[in-house]
Design a protein around this motif. Structure first.
Motif, PDB file in Angstrom:
ATOM      1  N   LEU A  32       0.843  -1.183   0.000  1.00 20.08           N
ATOM      2  CA  LEU A  32       0.000   0.000   0.000  1.00 20.08           C
ATOM      3  C   LEU A  32       0.883   1.239   0.000  1.00 20.08           C
ATOM      4  CD1 LEU A  32      -2.926   1.151   0.207  1.00 20.08           C
ATOM      5  CD2 LEU A  32      -2.560   1.209   2.683  1.00 20.08           C
ATOM      6  N   GLU A  34       0.449   5.455   0.300  1.00 20.66           N
ATOM      7  CA  GLU A  34      -0.479   6.537   0.625  1.00 20.66           C
ATOM      8  C   GLU A  34       0.272   7.839   0.745  1.00 20.66           C
ATOM      9  OE1 GLU A  34      -3.068   5.896   3.935  1.00 20.66           O
ATOM     10  OE2 GLU A  34      -4.129   4.294   2.919  1.00 20.66           O
ATOM     11  N   ALA A 123      -2.540  -1.419   5.121  1.00 21.52           N
ATOM     12  CA  ALA A 123      -1.996  -2.438   4.208  1.00 21.52           C
ATOM     13  C   ALA A 123      -2.363  -3.833   4.699  1.00 21.52           C
ATOM     14  CB  ALA A 123      -0.480  -2.307   4.102  1.00 21.52           C
ATOM     15  N   GLU A 126      -6.190  -5.239   4.110  1.00 16.91           N
ATOM     16  CA  GLU A 126      -6.634  -5.717   2.789  1.00 16.91           C
ATOM     17  C   GLU A 126      -6.807  -7.226   2.770  1.00 16.91           C
ATOM     18  OE1 GLU A 126      -3.932  -4.328  -0.152  1.00 16.91           O
ATOM     19  OE2 GLU A 126      -4.474  -2.258   0.167  1.00 16.91           O
TER      20      GLU A 126
END
Length: 126
Positions: A32, A34, A123, A126
């Motif tokens: 992930l 961000e 992360a 998920e």
């Protein structure tokens, strides 16, 4: 002789200048990236899980960020390496600041210090 505050500041600077677990994993189970909307820092976590999916086998990060975010991400990866996934969700705001970073962070910079915890948790969701 250094005071504890000076030692912890040095540790923060060391993790910024020599981040641990920096880089990407070739085939992460979770990944992930961000951006922190407050300051524009970007942070990516790649996480490899054990075969049963219960523990963190390896964790890496990349950042285009301030020193506090980078150091915090580095320290967090050391804390989570080899730990059960649940450990990432047990780390609250105070533990992140007081036990992992071990340095006083101003209220304005707390967002930077806590950003890696938030990205790692997302992360793993998920």
């Amino acid at each position: 002789m250094c005071t504890p505050a000076e030692i912890y500041r040095e540790r923060l600077l060391d993790h910024n200048e020599n981040p641990r677990n920096a880089g990407r994993l070739p085939d992460p189970d979770r990944s992930l990236e961000e951006e922190n909307p407050n300051c524009g820092d970007t942070l990516r976590f790649d996480i490899a899980l054990t075969d049963d999916g219960d523990s963190i086998d390896d964790i890496r990060f990349e950042s285009d960020s301030c020193a506090i975010t980078r150091a915090s991400a580095s320290m967090l990866t050391e804390e989570l390496q080899g730990e059960p996934v649940q450990r990432a969700f047990e780390i609250d705001r105070e533990e992140m600041i007081e036990d992992i970073l071990q340095v006083e962070i101003s209220p304005m910079r707390r967002r930077c210090a806590l950003f890696p915890r938030q990205v790692a948790q997302r992360a793993l969701e998920e």
